[in-house]
Design a protein around this motif. Structure first.
Motif, PDB file in Angstrom:
ATOM      1  N   LYS A  47       0.814  -1.222   0.000  1.00  0.00           N
ATOM      2  CA  LYS A  47       0.000   0.000   0.000  1.00  0.00           C
ATOM      3  C   LYS A  47       0.849   1.275   0.000  1.00  0.00           C
ATOM      4  O   LYS A  47       0.480   2.287   0.597  1.00  0.00           O
ATOM      5  N   LYS A  50       0.232   2.782  -6.306  1.00  0.00           N
ATOM      6  CA  LYS A  50      -0.687   2.011  -7.147  1.00  0.00           C
ATOM      7  C   LYS A  50      -0.091   1.902  -8.538  1.00  0.00           C
ATOM      8  O   LYS A  50       0.534   2.842  -9.046  1.00  0.00           O
ATOM      9  N   HIS A 175     -10.259  -1.575  -4.846  1.00  0.00           N
ATOM     10  CA  HIS A 175      -9.142  -2.335  -4.277  1.00  0.00           C
ATOM     11  C   HIS A 175      -9.559  -3.793  -4.136  1.00  0.00           C
ATOM     12  O   HIS A 175     -10.690  -4.078  -3.718  1.00  0.00           O
ATOM     13  N   SER A 211      -6.561   0.347  -7.083  1.00  0.00           N
ATOM     14  CA  SER A 211      -5.644   0.269  -5.932  1.00  0.00           C
ATOM     15  C   SER A 211      -5.788   1.453  -4.981  1.00  0.00           C
ATOM     16  O   SER A 211      -5.107   1.502  -3.961  1.00  0.00           O
TER      17      SER A 211
END
Length: 250
Positions: A47, A50, A175, A211
């Motif tokens: 994380k 993206k 996501h 994402s």
């Protein structure tokens, strides 16, 4: 260059530029494209970024919410391609819900004008729908200035009175683990209810939404099909096992 050094370099470049291309990273680190792709996958799973078509981009803040005018001016060509395909799914006799999203707005010129009914919480949609003589219902509630959306308790109560063949939704984040999200929990509740009241649900989102994770969850991936523009195969993989993805190309 060692893996931690490459990761540090990639994140530093993203902080400075916002977006980096795979080829630039290959040249800068003197490593292979497959190595850089693996680096980006690892950083995305952590994380930190993206992946986007041809590279990577910095993640947005979870509460960051552009205004409708800001959203409407971004990625316009991609949004119109997505919207035109989405509109082709609407058949005569359908009752449909149009969410107050900027990509959803682009559907309206392509909708079949006869024998459909539209329910919406999008103030920006009204003039375009009425100009096309499409039977339109606007749900009641609080008018949110930032997104030109009707939200709140009154909107939820109003929405409960309808049932839809199809709904078309905008989101801020998609996501594989956290599903569809948006910065405002009140808007998330409206979107969630519209999905639950629809026979078929579609999320309209350009590739920049993948994402991303915004503050408020709307629903899990399987609750709606995704209509998007160009995506790399490795970008599609985490999503295609959980829902249907239609990639629209020019």
């Amino acid at each position: 260059m060692l893996t931690p050094e490459r990761h540090k370099l990639i994140l530093q470049l993203l902080k400075e530029k916002g977006v980096v291309k795979i080829q630039d990273l290959v040249d800068m680190t003197e490593t292979s494209e497959s190595t850089i792709r693996r680096d980006l996958t690892q950083l995305e799973e952590g994380k930190y970024l993206k992946r986007v078509h041809g590279g990577a981009a910095r993640l947005q803040g979870k509460l960051q919410e552009p205004s409708m005018s800001e959203k409407s001016s971004k990625n316009l060509q991609q949004k119109r391609q997505i919207a035109q395909y989405a509109a082709s799914l609407v058949e005569e006799g359908d009752s449909i819900y149009l969410d107050a999203g900027s990509t959803v707005t682009e559907m309206i010129p392509f909708l079949p004008a006869k024998e459909i009914v539209v329910v919406t919480n999008g103030l920006m949609h009204i003039n375009a729908l009425l100009e096309r003589n499409i039977k339109t219902f606007l749900i009641g509630g609080f008018a949110k200035e930032q997104t030109k959306a009707i939200i709140g308790r009154g909107a939820l109560a109003s929405l409960e009175n309808y049932r839809f063949d199809k709904c078309f939704m905008g989101v801020n984040g998609i996501h594989p683990q956290f599903g569809y999200t948006t910065p405002d929990q009140d808007e998330a509740m409206i979107k969630q209810m519209a999905i639950s009241l629809s026979r078929e649900s579609f999320v309209l989102a350009d590739d920049t939404k993948f994402s991303e994770i915004a503050f408020a969850k709307i629903a899990d991936l399987h609750t709606a099909a995704i209509i998007t523009n160009e995506l790399d195969e490795d970008q599609q993989e985490p999503y295609s096992s959980k829902t249907t993805i239609k990639v629209v190309t020019a």
